[in-house]
Design a protein around this motif. Structure first.
Motif, short mmCIF file in Angstrom:
data_model
loop_
_atom_site.label_atom_id
_atom_site.label_comp_id
_atom_site.label_asym_id
_atom_site.label_seq_id
_atom_site.Cartn_x
_atom_site.Cartn_y
_atom_site.Cartn_z
N THR A 1 0.85 -1.19 0.00
CA THR A 1 0.00 0.00 0.00
C THR A 1 0.88 1.24 0.00
O THR A 1 2.10 1.16 0.18
N SER A 2 0.26 2.39 -0.18
CA SER A 2 1.02 3.65 -0.11
C SER A 2 1.72 3.77 1.23
O SER A 2 2.85 4.24 1.31
N ALA A 3 1.05 3.34 2.28
CA ALA A 3 1.66 3.40 3.61
C ALA A 3 2.92 2.53 3.67
O ALA A 3 3.94 2.94 4.23
N GLN A 4 2.87 1.36 3.06
CA GLN A 4 4.05 0.49 3.05
C GLN A 4 5.18 1.13 2.25
O GLN A 4 6.34 1.02 2.63
N MET A 5 4.83 1.81 1.16
CA MET A 5 5.86 2.46 0.37
C MET A 5 6.51 3.61 1.15
O MET A 5 7.71 3.80 1.07
N ARG A 6 5.69 4.32 1.92
CA ARG A 6 6.26 5.39 2.76
C ARG A 6 7.20 4.79 3.81
O ARG A 6 8.28 5.32 4.07
N VAL A 7 6.79 3.65 4.38
CA VAL A 7 7.65 2.96 5.34
C VAL A 7 8.95 2.54 4.67
O VAL A 7 10.04 2.66 5.24
N TRP A 8 8.86 2.07 3.43
CA TRP A 8 10.06 1.67 2.69
C TRP A 8 11.02 2.84 2.54
O TRP A 8 12.22 2.72 2.74
N VAL A 9 10.48 4.01 2.17
CA VAL A 9 11.32 5.20 2.00
C VAL A 9 11.98 5.54 3.34
O VAL A 9 13.18 5.86 3.38
N GLU A 10 11.24 5.44 4.42
CA GLU A 10 11.80 5.71 5.75
C GLU A 10 12.90 4.71 6.09
O GLU A 10 13.95 5.08 6.62
N MET A 11 12.68 3.43 5.76
CA MET A 11 13.71 2.41 6.02
C MET A 11 14.96 2.71 5.20
O MET A 11 16.08 2.59 5.70
N ALA A 12 14.76 3.11 3.95
CA ALA A 12 15.91 3.43 3.09
C ALA A 12 16.66 4.63 3.64
O ALA A 12 17.90 4.63 3.67
N ASP A 13 15.93 5.65 4.10
CA ASP A 13 16.58 6.82 4.69
C ASP A 13 17.41 6.44 5.91
O ASP A 13 18.54 6.90 6.08
N ARG A 14 16.84 5.58 6.76
CA ARG A 14 17.58 5.13 7.96
C ARG A 14 18.83 4.36 7.56
O ARG A 14 19.89 4.54 8.14
N GLN A 15 18.69 3.49 6.57
CA GLN A 15 19.84 2.70 6.14
C GLN A 15 20.91 3.58 5.51
O GLN A 15 22.10 3.37 5.73
#
Length: 122
Positions: A78-92
């Motif tokens: 979902t869009s929410a999961q994609m936002r979480v993905w972007v946040e995970m990528a930023d953290r990494q």
């Protein structure tokens, strides 16, 4: 079906992974090969998933993070999961930047110590 499929052994060779690694990814349901008796066969979808799994591991992501990545890749996220993905990528990315700084400091310290030691030999 005559579509291109790889055997278990071919899949290990193509991705340079151990049989144990491939079996583990299957066990945790990151991969779902076709089974014919005891034989496993990997089609284009599983080859693409393995490519993404290894890319995620290279980037330092945990396997659970990669699971989310695969859901998004398959457009099940979902869009929410994609936002979480972007946040995970930023953290990494932040973590990798910090590791890079620490590695550069360690290299500089080792070079200085090596040069001091080499100079004392002269």
């Amino acid at each position: 079906m005559t579509e291109s499929r790889l055997s278990f052994k071919e899949m290990c060779a193509k991705f340079d992974v151990t049989p144990r690694t491939l079996r583990y990814y299957e066990y945790i349901e990151l991969l779902s090969p076709e089974k014919d008796g005891r034989s496993r066969f990997y089609g284009p979808k599983e080859v693409a998933r393995m490519t993404l799994i290894l890319r995620g591991r290279k980037f330092g992501f945990a396997l659970e993070d990669i699971r989310q990545w695969l859901l998004i890749y398959e457009k099940e996220g979902t869009s929410a999961q994609m936002r979480v993905w972007v946040e995970m990528a930023d953290r990494q990315l932040a973590e990798l930047a910090e590791q890079k700084i620490q590695l550069e400091e360690t290299i500089n310290e080792l070079e200085a110590l090596r040069n001091e030691t080499a100079a004392s030999l002269s």
